[in-house]
Design a protein around this motif. Structure first.
Motif, short mmCIF file in Angstrom:
data_model
loop_
_atom_site.label_atom_id
_atom_site.label_comp_id
_atom_site.label_asym_id
_atom_site.label_seq_id
_atom_site.Cartn_x
_atom_site.Cartn_y
_atom_site.Cartn_z
N LEU A 311 49.67 77.55 -1.45
CA LEU A 311 50.34 78.82 -1.76
C LEU A 311 49.32 79.95 -1.80
N ARG A 312 48.15 79.68 -2.42
CA ARG A 312 47.13 80.72 -2.52
C ARG A 312 46.66 81.14 -1.12
N ASP A 313 46.37 80.16 -0.26
CA ASP A 313 45.92 80.48 1.10
C ASP A 313 47.00 81.22 1.88
N ALA A 314 48.24 80.81 1.68
CA ALA A 314 49.35 81.43 2.40
C ALA A 314 49.48 82.90 2.00
N LEU A 315 49.37 83.18 0.71
CA LEU A 315 49.46 84.58 0.26
C LEU A 315 48.30 85.39 0.83
N ASP A 316 47.10 84.80 0.84
CA ASP A 316 45.95 85.50 1.43
C ASP A 316 46.21 85.85 2.88
N LYS A 317 46.85 84.95 3.60
CA LYS A 317 47.13 85.20 5.02
C LYS A 317 48.16 86.31 5.18
N ARG A 355 59.11 83.60 4.38
CA ARG A 355 57.97 83.31 5.26
C ARG A 355 57.08 82.24 4.65
N LEU A 356 56.87 82.30 3.34
CA LEU A 356 56.05 81.28 2.69
C LEU A 356 56.66 79.90 2.87
#
Ligand code: GTP
Length: 596
Positions: A311-317, A355-356
């Motif tokens: 989740l953290r990486d996805a938000l960063d993207k 999208r997530l």
């Protein structure tokens, strides 16, 4: 291209009135996209946009068009139609000299037609009124031409009629754009200034920035400055989109195109900012830069706790491409590790969440959306509250909440029910106009918190889907608000705290207590569920104790069966959350948050 040969325009419309379809038809008629390569809704690049049929990111395309043997360059600037993206709409409008106001000939004027028209008028843009979908059997062009003509103050005969689907009237519309819209104005010899009206992250090229040049000229390889931050970059590439990026030797006044500097994050190339040259650049930025401000916050938690890093990486993207997305880690006793995420509005929230889930394969649970409250304590300290569970303890002097101006358009038979709804949502009527005999525009001031809660769903269901709504945040007001906590055996469950109007606190407490009672399994002991304002209990339910424990079923005999049962129980405990001494399966919280 000299300025007298340039026309910059946009199409503004209510959702589904056919903006993308018309834009596609223009691309085809001007030869920018040939019929074979034409895929539906060329401008809406993101999959999610195409599926949902909404335009999230604006784009610009340059199209050649000949009128009376003279070649013109038409720049069509696509604007997002939805309220959450108003700031992007207004930046796109600022890059144009005129707007096509598109109205569905079977629907007439809707709330976003008006909202977008008002924005265009604030930008002093000439308006070309156009009825679309005239091929529809249900179209009533006479009636709606009259409505539209009255709205923009022209004769009904001046309202153009087109069909984006069949192409009827579209060539005439393009001619009309050339003949009636003014050419851009700008100074070719002044220091260069260009306005950023969109910024998109591309995996291969980094950030692609869309600009409208106002003065001067911008050329590849020169050093440029972002005026809001002073950051300098080398201009690696500059060009026009037609419909793919085509590098050019530069862009002059009035021109619309893109630039690439190698930055990796859209925040370094912000919508509304002014770009100038690093050497002998402009000293004054163009008007109108605002940081997008999150209006709605919600906690996002992975259902499977081990997904947290994903989740953290996805938000960063996502953030690379979404300057308005904003988040920080949040820990909840009920839901574990997650993020507190700020959004522009409910649609923005929905899009990000979808999208997530879709692009990163995440299962998420979100807490009820909340707005930002300004709290003044008795001793004068000011606290900004974005999460109800962070509400300060101690004596509160005043709480202020954001308020919005809402525009609602409904068939006149629903005026009563809409007024009733707005009343229960603490709205105050600001004005009411009949657009025609059957359709009414209602203007309300409404607390934003009430709008983000379930206003739109209720509005739609009470009007059989006929009402349309537009809102923008217009300020704040003091209100009699309280924080309601839900307690399990005296312990607050953070994810269920809410800030609500005092008159609604009791209702919220009773409803939540009832919901949790049904979802939380019985324990070895009686568990009270309470709703409280501070130390005052306003509602209570009890989960009765289990009469027998698990092992009593086994009559003492079969040892292996007993072990199995114990193992199974342990298994289940892993996904249990402890609230004080009460064990609650995470599912119960998830169910309580997701069911309405
Ligand atoms: P947003 O991008 O969400 O603002 O929507 P939009 O205004 O771009 O609408 P879009 O072009 O996606 O069209 C909405 C629906 O209307 C689609 O189902 C189109 O096929 C249909 N439509 C668009 N133009 C016409 C037209 O001229 N005639 C008919 N019959 N249908 C049309």
């Amino acid at each position: 291209t000299p300025m007298e040969r340039i026309r910059n325009f946009c199409i503004i419309a209510h959702i589904d009135h056919g903006k993308s379809t018309l834009a596609d038809r223009m691309l085809q008629l001007t030869g920018v996209v040939d019929a074979r390569a034409m895929r539906a809704q060329y401008l809406d690049r993101m999959d999610i946009e195409r599926e949902r049929g909404i335009t999230v990111k604006s784009q610009a395309v340059r199209m050649p068009w000949q009128v009376d043997g003279v070649n013109y360059a038409l720049n069509m600037i696509d604007t997002p139609g939805h309220v959450d993206f108003t700031y992007e709409v207004s930046r796109s409008l600022a890059a144009c000299e005129g707007a096509i106001l598109l109205v569905d000939a079977a629907q007439g004027i809707e709330a976003q037609t008006l909202a977008n028209l008002y924005l265009a008028m604030e930008n002093d843009l000439p308006i070309i009124p156009v009825l679309n979908k005239i091929d529809l059997p249900a179209a009533d062009p006479e009636k709606y031409a009259a409505e539209l003509a009255q709205l923009v103050g022209v004769d009904p005969s001046e309202v153009l009629r087109v069909s984006g689907k069949t192409g009827a009237g579209v060539e005439e519309l393009l001619d009309h754009v050339v003949r009636t819209l003014p050419e851009p104005v700008g100074e070719i010899d002044a220091p260069c200034r260009a306005m950023i009206f969109d910024s998109v992250y591309d995996t291969y090229r980094g950030v692609v920035t869309y600009v409208r040049v106002i003065d001067g000229r911008m050329t590849p390889r020169e050093k440029i400055v972002m005026m809001s931050t002073g950051a300098q970059h080398e201009l690696l590439e500059i060009g026009v989109i037609s419909p793919e990026p085509i590098p050019t030797k530069g862009l002059g006044p009035g021109e619309v195109g893109y630039l690439i500097t190698g930055v990796k994050d859209v925040r370094q190339s912000k919508v509304g900012d002014t770009v100038t040259a690093a050497v002998r650049g402009a000293t004054e930025a163009l008007a109108g830069y605002a940081d997008p401000k999150p209006m709605v916050y919600s906690g996002l938690f992975p259902i499977d706790g081990s997904d947290y890093p994903i989740l953290r990486d996805a938000l960063d993207k996502l953030k690379l491409n979404d300057a308005a997305l904003n988040y920080e880690p949040e820990t909840s006793t009920a839901l574990g590790f997650g993020f507190r995420v700020g959004f522009l509005g409910l649609l923005h929230l929905e899009i990000v969440r979808e999208r997530l889930e879709r692009e990163f394969n995440l299962d998420l649970i979100s807490t009820a959306p909340s707005v930002v409250y300004q709290v003044t304590m008795e001793d004068g300290t000011e606290v900004e509250v974005m999460n109800p569970s962070d509400f300060p303890t101690g004596k509160v002097r005043e709480i202020r909440e954001p308020v919005s101006r809402g525009t609602i358009i409904v068939p006149s038979e629903f005026v009563g029910t809409v007024m009733e709804l707005c009343q229960t949502k603490r709205g105050s009527l600001q004005g009411m106009d009949y657009l025609s005999e059957e359709r009414v525009e209602l203007r309300y001031q409404l607390p934003l918190a009430e709008i983000v809660f379930d206003f739109f769903d209720q509005l739609k269901s009470r009007t059989k889907g006929y009402a349309s709504l537009d809102y923008d945040v217009s300020g704040e007001q003091a209100a009699d608000l309280v924080k309601v906590d839900m307690l399990l055996q005296g312990e607050p469950v953070d994810a269920f705290s809410a800030i609500v109007h005092r008159d609604k606190a009791y209702h919220y407490g009773v409803e939540m207590a009832g919901k949790l009672k049904n979802l939380i399994p019985r324990q070895q002991f009686e568990v009270p569920i309470q709703a409280a304002i501070g130390s005052r209990i306003i509602a209570r339910e009890n989960i009765r104790a289990l009469r027998k424990d698990v092992l009593s079923k086994c009559y003492g005999g079969d040892i292996s069966r007993k072990r199995k049962l114990l193992e199974k129980q342990k298994e289940g405990k892993k996904r249990m959350k402890n609230i004080g001494s009460v064990e609650v399966p995470q599912e119960a919280f998830i169910a309580a948050l997701s069911s309405d």
